[in-house]
Design an enzyme around this catalytic site. Structure first.
Site, mmCIF file in Angstrom:
data_model
loop_
_atom_site.group_PDB
_atom_site.id
_atom_site.type_symbol
_atom_site.label_atom_id
_atom_site.label_comp_id
_atom_site.label_asym_id
_atom_site.label_seq_id
_atom_site.Cartn_x
_atom_site.Cartn_y
_atom_site.Cartn_z
ATOM 1 N N HIS A 1 -1.957 -0.707 14.596
ATOM 2 C CA HIS A 1 -2.058 0.628 14.033
ATOM 3 C C HIS A 1 -3.448 0.957 13.488
ATOM 4 O O HIS A 1 -3.611 2.010 12.842
ATOM 5 C CB HIS A 1 -1.009 0.794 12.920
ATOM 6 C CG HIS A 1 -1.284 -0.085 11.708
ATOM 7 N ND1 HIS A 1 -1.356 0.428 10.436
ATOM 8 C CD2 HIS A 1 -1.542 -1.394 11.583
ATOM 9 C CE1 HIS A 1 -1.612 -0.545 9.566
ATOM 10 N NE2 HIS A 1 -1.727 -1.664 10.254
ATOM 11 N N HIS B 1 0.814 -1.222 0.000
ATOM 12 C CA HIS B 1 0.000 0.000 0.000
ATOM 13 C C HIS B 1 0.852 1.279 0.000
ATOM 14 O O HIS B 1 0.703 2.165 0.839
ATOM 15 C CB HIS B 1 -1.079 0.005 1.090
ATOM 16 C CG HIS B 1 -0.654 -0.197 2.519
ATOM 17 N ND1 HIS B 1 0.341 0.509 3.113
ATOM 18 C CD2 HIS B 1 -1.148 -1.015 3.467
ATOM 19 C CE1 HIS B 1 0.461 0.138 4.366
ATOM 20 N NE2 HIS B 1 -0.410 -0.788 4.612
ATOM 21 N N HIS C 1 -6.621 -8.612 13.897
ATOM 22 C CA HIS C 1 -6.591 -7.410 13.038
ATOM 23 C C HIS C 1 -7.310 -7.733 11.744
ATOM 24 O O HIS C 1 -7.063 -8.785 11.145
ATOM 25 C CB HIS C 1 -5.116 -7.049 12.783
ATOM 26 C CG HIS C 1 -4.885 -5.806 12.010
ATOM 27 N ND1 HIS C 1 -5.772 -4.747 11.960
ATOM 28 C CD2 HIS C 1 -3.825 -5.432 11.218
ATOM 29 C CE1 HIS C 1 -5.271 -3.791 11.192
ATOM 30 N NE2 HIS C 1 -4.110 -4.187 10.729
ATOM 31 N N HIS D 1 4.187 -10.171 10.806
ATOM 32 C CA HIS D 1 5.091 -10.060 9.664
ATOM 33 C C HIS D 1 6.518 -10.357 10.139
ATOM 34 O O HIS D 1 6.933 -9.885 11.208
ATOM 35 C CB HIS D 1 5.081 -8.644 9.074
ATOM 36 C CG HIS D 1 3.769 -8.227 8.495
ATOM 37 N ND1 HIS D 1 3.255 -8.739 7.336
ATOM 38 C CD2 HIS D 1 2.863 -7.323 8.929
ATOM 39 C CE1 HIS D 1 2.087 -8.164 7.065
ATOM 40 N NE2 HIS D 1 1.823 -7.311 8.031
ATOM 41 N N TYR E 1 10.059 -0.754 9.090
ATOM 42 C CA TYR E 1 8.622 -1.032 9.277
ATOM 43 C C TYR E 1 8.003 0.012 10.206
ATOM 44 O O TYR E 1 6.928 0.563 9.921
ATOM 45 C CB TYR E 1 8.495 -2.432 9.870
ATOM 46 C CG TYR E 1 7.107 -2.954 10.103
ATOM 47 C CD1 TYR E 1 6.499 -3.795 9.174
ATOM 48 C CD2 TYR E 1 6.402 -2.662 11.261
ATOM 49 C CE1 TYR E 1 5.235 -4.305 9.401
ATOM 50 C CE2 TYR E 1 5.149 -3.161 11.494
ATOM 51 C CZ TYR E 1 4.565 -3.990 10.561
ATOM 52 O OH TYR E 1 3.318 -4.493 10.791
ATOM 53 N N ASP F 1 -4.331 -8.226 4.801
ATOM 54 C CA ASP F 1 -3.155 -9.109 4.807
ATOM 55 C C ASP F 1 -3.221 -10.135 5.938
ATOM 56 O O ASP F 1 -2.448 -11.097 5.950
ATOM 57 C CB ASP F 1 -1.845 -8.314 4.875
ATOM 58 C CG ASP F 1 -1.808 -7.255 5.945
ATOM 59 O OD1 ASP F 1 -2.880 -6.738 6.322
ATOM 60 O OD2 ASP F 1 -0.706 -6.923 6.424
ATOM 61 N N ASP G 1 0.587 -6.648 14.099
ATOM 62 C CA ASP G 1 1.503 -5.766 13.357
ATOM 63 C C ASP G 1 2.602 -5.166 14.237
ATOM 64 O O ASP G 1 3.652 -4.765 13.718
ATOM 65 C CB ASP G 1 0.714 -4.631 12.699
ATOM 66 C CG ASP G 1 0.078 -5.047 11.380
ATOM 67 O OD1 ASP G 1 0.648 -5.908 10.700
ATOM 68 O OD2 ASP G 1 -0.989 -4.509 11.049
ATOM 69 N N GLU H 1 -7.180 -5.987 8.816
ATOM 70 C CA GLU H 1 -6.595 -5.571 7.535
ATOM 71 C C GLU H 1 -6.400 -6.820 6.661
ATOM 72 O O GLU H 1 -6.036 -7.893 7.162
ATOM 73 C CB GLU H 1 -5.269 -4.820 7.755
ATOM 74 C CG GLU H 1 -4.865 -4.038 6.516
ATOM 75 C CD GLU H 1 -3.773 -2.986 6.751
ATOM 76 O OE1 GLU H 1 -3.222 -2.909 7.866
ATOM 77 O OE2 GLU H 1 -3.477 -2.240 5.791
HETATM 78 FE FE1 FEO Z 1 -2.215 -3.672 9.484
HETATM 79 FE FE2 FEO Z 1 -0.134 -6.198 8.482
HETATM 80 O O1 FEO Z 1 -1.689 -5.164 8.461
#
Ligand code: FEO
Length: 374
Positions: free
Chosen positions: A147, A24, A78, A225, A194, A82, A166, A80
């Site tokens: 986040h 993104h 989360h 991640h 990151y 991903d 995250d 999001e």
């Molecule tokens: Fe906030 Fe790794 O997505």
């Protein structure tokens, strides 16, 4: 990549994305991973999922450990995509799995996946609430705006393991699954990149989270991640605490610029020499070749940030405008700096940089302008 045993009854069952280069808008030159974790107990639990494109990788890894249809509990830290992208397929395979998520998590999952979420057994949890799955009891800690509003971390005291989503992540695709397999320096370098591009605006929220998780007894940290932490947890938490306080290296300077015919580049190089003469360590980042997110990684711990732009059609250069917009959103605090730039006749470029840096609260030295190569 196969499933990897993390500790006790915990397995990494995520996916490695070697190819992603733009996350993104954030450049990810080393790819990333989408981490999901399987915990075996009387009730089998899956923490998070993966990006939809990697659903089959996750299911294959789960299948190496247990039939995915046997998953009883899905903890969604989360929403999001991903981390939630494989939820529809998981719901199809294990339709009776209970979903545990935050209040905003439920809103997000319902908005993203209305069909898949219809009829789901959803348990909305808040900080301090727990879930027993047999020998293990999970404990939930909401971490809003670390986040996203829905973000949550999950603690498993019985295995001294924290699933922090995250937070504490790193965008790096590799076969190595543990911090000591890539080394402390590589870990913190990727974590800094990151943090600068994802977490930097949320320093206050990070400090609150650190206050909640630091007292916990933790041997293993499982982010969503990058690699799992087991050897450098203290180093990572110390670094996060410093970043969250916007601590900077008083000797580090970053000079970010674009140039048309070389005059603003010459100004950047002269400024670098001057700053070195003042005892600082300047880094030059030319936006003609460097991505704005790479420049942001350099900004993270720099106390002095200079931004230069020639004037183009009574404006600053587009890549400098993009960098300033990006940096304004990431909101570094407690910085000094200056604006500079070359022009031919009107000179708005450096003035617009000065205005932008001033709006960000930078303590500015006088703006420097050059006409042609004077
Ligand atoms: Fe906030 Fe790794 O997505």
């Amino acid at each position: 990549m196969s499933a990897v045993k993390i500790n006790d009854n915990i397995y990494w069952v995520g996916a490695i994305d070697y190819d992603v280069r733009n996350f993104h808008g954030y450049l990810t030159p080393y790819g990333t991973t989408y981490n999901a974790y399987l915990i075996l107990d009387d009730r089998v639990t899956l923490v998070d999922t993966v990006k939809a494109t990697h659903t089959q990788d996750m299911l294959r890894n789960i299948s190496e450990v247990i039939d995915p249809a046997r998953i009883d509990v899905h903890i969604s830290n989360h929403v999001e995509p991903d981390h939630s992208g494989a939820l529809p397929e998981l719901r199809r395979i294990a339709p009776n799995a209970a979903i545990y998520t935050s209040p905003n998590g439920l809103k997000g999952l319902t908005a993203y996946y209305p069909s898949a979420m219809a009829g789901a057994d959803v348990h909305v949890v808040k900080t301090g609430e727990t879930l027993r799955t047999g020998q293990y009891e999970f404990s939930f800690v909401l971490m809003p705006m670390v986040h996203w509003p829905d973000s949550m971390t999950t603690y498993l005291p019985g295995a001294k393991t924290l699933f922090c989503n995250d937070a504490l992540g790193q965008h790096i695709a590799s076969l190595e699954r543990f911090d000591d397999e890539i080394g402390r320096d590589r870990l913190l370098e990727r974590a800094g990149d990151y943090y600068a591009n994802i977490v930097l605006p949320f320093g206050m929220q990070v400090q609150k989270l650190l206050g909640e998780i630091t007292p916990l007894s933790v041997d293993t940290v499982c982010p969503s991640h990058g690699v799992v932490l087991r050897s450098y947890i203290g180093d990572m938490l110390d670094r996060y605490a410093a970043w969250a306080r916007n601590e900077t290296d008083q000797l580090k300077a970053v000079i970010v610029y674009d140039t048309m015919w070389g005059a603003t580049r010459d100004m950047a190089e002269s400024l670098a020499l001057e700053l070195r003469g003042r005892g600082m360590r300047p880094e030059l980042v030319c936006l003609k070749t460097a991505h704005i997110s790479t420049a942001m990684a350099s900004v993270l711990d720099a106390s002095f940030i200079a931004v230069g732009s020639p004037t183009l059609n009574r404006n600053l250069m587009p890549q400098v405008a993009a960098f300033l917009t990006y940096m304004r959103g990431l909101a570094p605090k407690n910085r000094k700096g200056l604006a500079f730039g070359s022009h031919g006749w009107s000179g708005e470029g450096a003035s617009q940089v000065e205005t932008a840096l001033g709006d960000m609260g930078f303590e500015l030295e006088p703006t420097r302008k050059t006409v042609w190569r004077a």
